[in-house]
Design an enzyme around this catalytic site. Structure first.
Site, PDB file in Angstrom:
ATOM      1  N   GLY A 166       0.819  -1.204   0.000  1.00  0.00           N
ATOM      2  CA  GLY A 166       0.000   0.000   0.000  1.00  0.00           C
ATOM      3  C   GLY A 166       0.851   1.252   0.000  1.00  0.00           C
ATOM      4  O   GLY A 166       2.085   1.192   0.005  1.00  0.00           O
ATOM      5  N   ASP A 167       0.214   2.404  -0.055  1.00  0.00           N
ATOM      6  CA  ASP A 167       0.898   3.715  -0.033  1.00  0.00           C
ATOM      7  C   ASP A 167       1.832   3.892  -1.221  1.00  0.00           C
ATOM      8  O   ASP A 167       2.821   4.618  -1.140  1.00  0.00           O
ATOM      9  CB  ASP A 167       1.687   3.895   1.273  1.00  0.00           C
ATOM     10  CG  ASP A 167       0.851   3.641   2.506  1.00  0.00           C
ATOM     11  OD1 ASP A 167      -0.226   4.255   2.606  1.00  0.00           O
ATOM     12  OD2 ASP A 167       1.257   2.832   3.358  1.00  0.00           O
ATOM     13  N   LYS A 223      -1.169   5.388  -5.480  1.00  0.00           N
ATOM     14  CA  LYS A 223      -2.297   5.055  -6.364  1.00  0.00           C
ATOM     15  C   LYS A 223      -3.189   6.262  -6.615  1.00  0.00           C
ATOM     16  O   LYS A 223      -3.762   6.402  -7.695  1.00  0.00           O
ATOM     17  CB  LYS A 223      -3.116   3.914  -5.752  1.00  0.00           C
ATOM     18  CG  LYS A 223      -2.374   2.583  -5.688  1.00  0.00           C
ATOM     19  CD  LYS A 223      -3.252   1.465  -5.148  1.00  0.00           C
ATOM     20  CE  LYS A 223      -3.604   1.658  -3.689  1.00  0.00           C
ATOM     21  NZ  LYS A 223      -2.437   1.627  -2.788  1.00  0.00           N
ATOM     22  N   GLY A 262      -5.653   5.719   2.485  1.00  0.00           N
ATOM     23  CA  GLY A 262      -5.427   7.144   2.309  1.00  0.00           C
ATOM     24  C   GLY A 262      -4.820   7.456   0.957  1.00  0.00           C
ATOM     25  O   GLY A 262      -3.790   6.894   0.592  1.00  0.00           O
ATOM     26  N   HIS A 263      -5.470   8.308   0.186  1.00  0.00           N
ATOM     27  CA  HIS A 263      -4.954   8.736  -1.112  1.00  0.00           C
ATOM     28  C   HIS A 263      -4.784  10.252  -1.102  1.00  0.00           C
ATOM     29  O   HIS A 263      -5.715  10.986  -0.772  1.00  0.00           O
ATOM     30  CB  HIS A 263      -5.903   8.326  -2.245  1.00  0.00           C
ATOM     31  CG  HIS A 263      -5.969   6.849  -2.471  1.00  0.00           C
ATOM     32  ND1 HIS A 263      -6.900   6.250  -3.275  1.00  0.00           N
ATOM     33  CD2 HIS A 263      -5.201   5.853  -1.985  1.00  0.00           C
ATOM     34  CE1 HIS A 263      -6.711   4.936  -3.272  1.00  0.00           C
ATOM     35  NE2 HIS A 263      -5.687   4.681  -2.497  1.00  0.00           N
ATOM     36  N   GLN A 301      -4.992  -0.178  -0.489  1.00  0.00           N
ATOM     37  CA  GLN A 301      -3.898  -0.971   0.091  1.00  0.00           C
ATOM     38  C   GLN A 301      -3.029  -1.580  -1.024  1.00  0.00           C
ATOM     39  O   GLN A 301      -2.885  -0.979  -2.073  1.00  0.00           O
ATOM     40  CB  GLN A 301      -4.445  -2.048   1.040  1.00  0.00           C
ATOM     41  CG  GLN A 301      -5.012  -1.509   2.341  1.00  0.00           C
ATOM     42  CD  GLN A 301      -6.483  -1.196   2.265  1.00  0.00           C
ATOM     43  OE1 GLN A 301      -7.251  -1.878   1.607  1.00  0.00           O
ATOM     44  NE2 GLN A 301      -6.892  -0.142   2.937  1.00  0.00           N
ATOM     45  N   ASN A 321      -4.038   9.113   6.398  1.00  0.00           N
ATOM     46  CA  ASN A 321      -5.126   9.133   7.376  1.00  0.00           C
ATOM     47  C   ASN A 321      -4.634   9.076   8.813  1.00  0.00           C
ATOM     48  O   ASN A 321      -5.169   9.743   9.690  1.00  0.00           O
ATOM     49  CB  ASN A 321      -6.078   7.955   7.131  1.00  0.00           C
ATOM     50  CG  ASN A 321      -6.916   8.166   5.894  1.00  0.00           C
ATOM     51  OD1 ASN A 321      -7.259   9.290   5.565  1.00  0.00           O
ATOM     52  ND2 ASN A 321      -7.227   7.098   5.199  1.00  0.00           N
ATOM     53  N   THR A 322      -3.620   8.239   9.058  1.00  0.00           N
ATOM     54  CA  THR A 322      -3.207   7.981  10.438  1.00  0.00           C
ATOM     55  C   THR A 322      -2.077   8.875  10.909  1.00  0.00           C
ATOM     56  O   THR A 322      -1.898   9.077  12.104  1.00  0.00           O
ATOM     57  CB  THR A 322      -2.753   6.520  10.576  1.00  0.00           C
ATOM     58  OG1 THR A 322      -1.594   6.303   9.750  1.00  0.00           O
ATOM     59  CG2 THR A 322      -3.861   5.560  10.149  1.00  0.00           C
ATOM     60  N   ALA A 366       4.368   7.168  10.819  1.00  0.00           N
ATOM     61  CA  ALA A 366       5.562   7.100   9.974  1.00  0.00           C
ATOM     62  C   ALA A 366       5.635   5.734   9.309  1.00  0.00           C
ATOM     63  O   ALA A 366       5.382   4.705   9.939  1.00  0.00           O
ATOM     64  CB  ALA A 366       6.808   7.348  10.809  1.00  0.00           C
ATOM     65  N   THR A 406       7.200  11.255 -11.323  1.00  0.00           N
ATOM     66  CA  THR A 406       8.412  11.899 -10.809  1.00  0.00           C
ATOM     67  C   THR A 406       8.132  13.025  -9.814  1.00  0.00           C
ATOM     68  O   THR A 406       9.050  13.732  -9.417  1.00  0.00           O
ATOM     69  CB  THR A 406       9.242  12.459 -11.982  1.00  0.00           C
ATOM     70  OG1 THR A 406       8.429  13.352 -12.762  1.00  0.00           O
ATOM     71  CG2 THR A 406       9.744  11.328 -12.876  1.00  0.00           C
ATOM     72  N   SER A 407       6.857  13.185  -9.418  1.00  0.00           N
ATOM     73  CA  SER A 407       6.499  14.145  -8.370  1.00  0.00           C
ATOM     74  C   SER A 407       5.031  13.901  -8.022  1.00  0.00           C
ATOM     75  O   SER A 407       4.327  13.193  -8.748  1.00  0.00           O
ATOM     76  CB  SER A 407       6.706  15.594  -8.828  1.00  0.00           C
ATOM     77  OG  SER A 407       5.510  16.150  -9.323  1.00  0.00           O
TER      78      SER A 407
END
Length: 430
Positions: free
Chosen positions: A12-13, A16, A40-41, A224, A300-301, A304, A414-415
C-alpha cells in the site's frame, strides 16, 4: 473500449491516488471496490492537496461518475465528514456524481470500539490495524449479520437486524469486560445519518453494465496493496479484504471479462505501515532519508512508514497473483542523490536461496534479502516528463526493475503533481 484496474503491488501507499486521478481524465466512471476509510490517497492538483480515504480519486474531476462498490465497508460518519471536507475545498459531491452500492455493508461505532479493544488486548501481538473498524465490519459481513445501506430504508427489519448484531457484539464486550450496547443507541446512530446518506444508494451493478454496453471506460481503483491481501499477503499482518485485481469484479458487481488491463503501482523503493515482516527494511540513515524525502507518513493515520530498498521478489509475486499487465513506478525522485542503490533479487532462508515470499509467518520473519547493487545518480529526476529528462543511471535503474519483476513500466511518476508523469504505454490505449 478498455477498462483498467489499478492495484497496489507492495504494502500500500504506492501513490495510487495520483495515478488514478491522472488516468481518470480518460475514464467515464471510477469505482472503489474494496477496503474502507483506512485507505489514504493524496492528490496534488495545481498546488492544491486533496486527502481522500473512502471516496474514489476520480471525484475531484468534474463530469466523472464515482462509485463505491459492494466490496467496500462504509463508515457513514467518516463518509459524510469526507464529503463535507471536499465540499469546503470546492469539490462538489452529490448523488449525481457519486453512487454507493445499496448492498454495501456499514461500519458502526461498535466496530471501531471492538477494533481498538482487540488491539489493546493483544499487547505485543498487535497486527497494526488503523482501529477504524474495518476488520470487525468484514467479519460481520461474512457472518451474515451486517447492517447494509439498503437496510436504512426498512425500519421494521432494521431493528430486528440490530438485535441480531448485538447478540454477537455484546457477548464479545462482556468477554472484554466492557458495558453492553443498547439497541436504541445503534438505531439512533443510523437515524442520524440515514437521511443524508441514503440518497446515494444505487444498484451499481446495473449502472456498470449500462456503462460497459455504451462503450464507456471504467477505471477500478484498489486500496492498500497486494502484500496486504487477506489471502496472498503477509498473513496475519494484512488487511481484511482481497486487494488483488480479481476483487474488482466481485467488489463492484461486474464480470471478470469487464477487466481489460491491470496496472500495478509500485514505488521505486519499499515502504510499510504497521507491524509485520519487511525483508528490505532499512532501520538506519538510508531508511530515514527515504522517509524524509518521500514524506512517508500515513495520509489518514499520520503514522511514519517503515522504508527500505526495492524488493523485486515481492513485486514479481504480486504481479503474478494480481494478473498485472504493466507497472506504474512512482517516487523515483526520492532516490535522487544516492551514490548507490540496492534491489532485492532473491531471499535466503536458513541458508537456502528462494525466489518467492513464503506463506508461513515464521519463515517470512526469517528471510534475508539477497541484493544487487546499482549506480545512483546525482542529477534531479524531480518533475521529469520525458525519458530524455532523466539521468542515465535512473533510466538503467528503471530498466533493471522491469527485467527483475517481469513487467513493463507503463507509467513513471516523478512528483506528486498530476502532470509530472512519463507515459510509456497508456493503459486506456492498449
Amino acid at each position: 473500449m478498455t477498462n483498467v484496474v489499478v492495484v497496489g503491488a507492495q504494502w500500500g501507499d504506492e501513490g495510487k491516488g495520483k495515478i488514478v486521478d491522472w488516468l481518470s481524465e480518460k475514464a467515464d466512471v471510477v469505482v472503489r471496490y474494496q477496503g474502507g476509510h483506512n485507505a489514504g490517497h493524496t492528490l496534488v492538483i495545481d498546488g492544491v492537496t486533496y486527502k481522500l480515504a473512502l471516496l474514489p480519486s476520480g471525484i475531484v474531476r468534474p463530469g466523472k461518475l464515482s462509485i463505491i462498490g459492494n466490496g467496500v465497508v462504509l463508515d457513514p460518519k467518516a463518509f459524510l465528514e469526507e464529503v463535507a471536507r471536499l465540499n469546503a475545498q470546492g469539490v462538489s459531491v452529490t448523488p449525481q456524481n457519486l453512487r454507493i452500492a445499496a448492498n454495501v455493508c456499514l461500519i458502526l461505532g461498535l466496530h471501531r470500539d471492538l477494533d481498538a479493544l482487540r488491539e489493546e488486548a493483544a499487547g505485543r501481538g498487535q497486527i497494526g490495524t488503523t482501529r477504524r473498524g474495518i476488520g470487525p465490519a468484514y467479519e460481520d459481513k461474512v457472518a451474515r449479520r451486517a447492517i447494509r445501506l439498503a437496510d436504512l430504508n426498512d425500519r421494521d427489519t432494521l431493528e430486528e437486524k440490530i438485535e441480531r448484531l448485538l447478540v454477537h457484539h455484546n457477548a464479545l464486550r462482556r468477554g472484554l469486560k466492557q458495558p453492553e450496547i443498547d439497541p436504541a443507541d445503534v438505531l439512533a446512530e443510523l437515524d442520524a445519518v440515514s437521511e443524508e446518506i441514503f440518497p446515494y444508494a444505487d444498484h451499481v451493478w446495473r449502472t456498470l453494465d449500462q456503462t460497459r454496453r455504451q462503450g464507456r471506460r471504467i477505471l477500478f481503483e484498489g486500496a492498500q496493496g497486494a502484500m496486504l491481501d487477506i489471502d496472498h499477503g503477509t498473513y496475519p499482518f494484512v488487511t481484511s479484504s482481497n486487494t488483488v485485481a480479481g476483487q474488482a469484479a466481485t467488489g463492484s458487481g461486474t464480470g471478470p471479462r469487464t477487466i481489460d488491463y491491470v496496472l500495478g503501482i509500485t514505488k521505486a523503493y519499499t515502504t510499510r505501515v504497521g507491524a509485520g515482516p519487511f525483508p528490505t527494511e532499512q532501520d538506519n540513515e538510508v531508511g530515514r532519508r527515504m522517509g524524509e524525502r518521500g514524506h512517508e507518513f500515513g495520509t489518514n493515520t499520520g503514522r511514519a512508514r517503515r522504508c527500505g530498498w526495492f524488493d523485486a521478489v515481492m513485486v514479481r509475486q504480486a504481479i503474478l497473483t494480481g494478473g498485472i499487465d504493466g507497472v506504474a513506478l512512482t517516487k523515483l525522485d526520492v532516490l535522487d542523490g544516492f551514490e548507490e542503490l540496492k534491489v532485492c533479487v532473491a531471499y535466503e532462508i536458513d541458508g537456502q536461496r528462494i525466489d518467492y515470499f513464503p506463506a508461513n509467518k515464521s519463515e517470512q520473519m526469517r528471510v534475508q534479502p539477497v541484493y544487487e547493487t546499482f549506480e545512483g545518480w546525482s542529477a534531479s529526476s524531480y518533475g521529469a516528463r520525458s525519458w530524455s529528462q532523466l539521468p542515465a543511471a535512473a533510466v538503467k535503474y528503471v530498466r533493471a526493475i522491469e527485467e527483475l519483476t517481469g513487467a513493463p513500466v507503463s507509467l513513471l511518476s516523478t512528483s506528486p503533481e498530476r502532470d509530472d508523469t512519463i507515459v510509456v504505454r497508456h493503459p486506456f490505449e492498449v
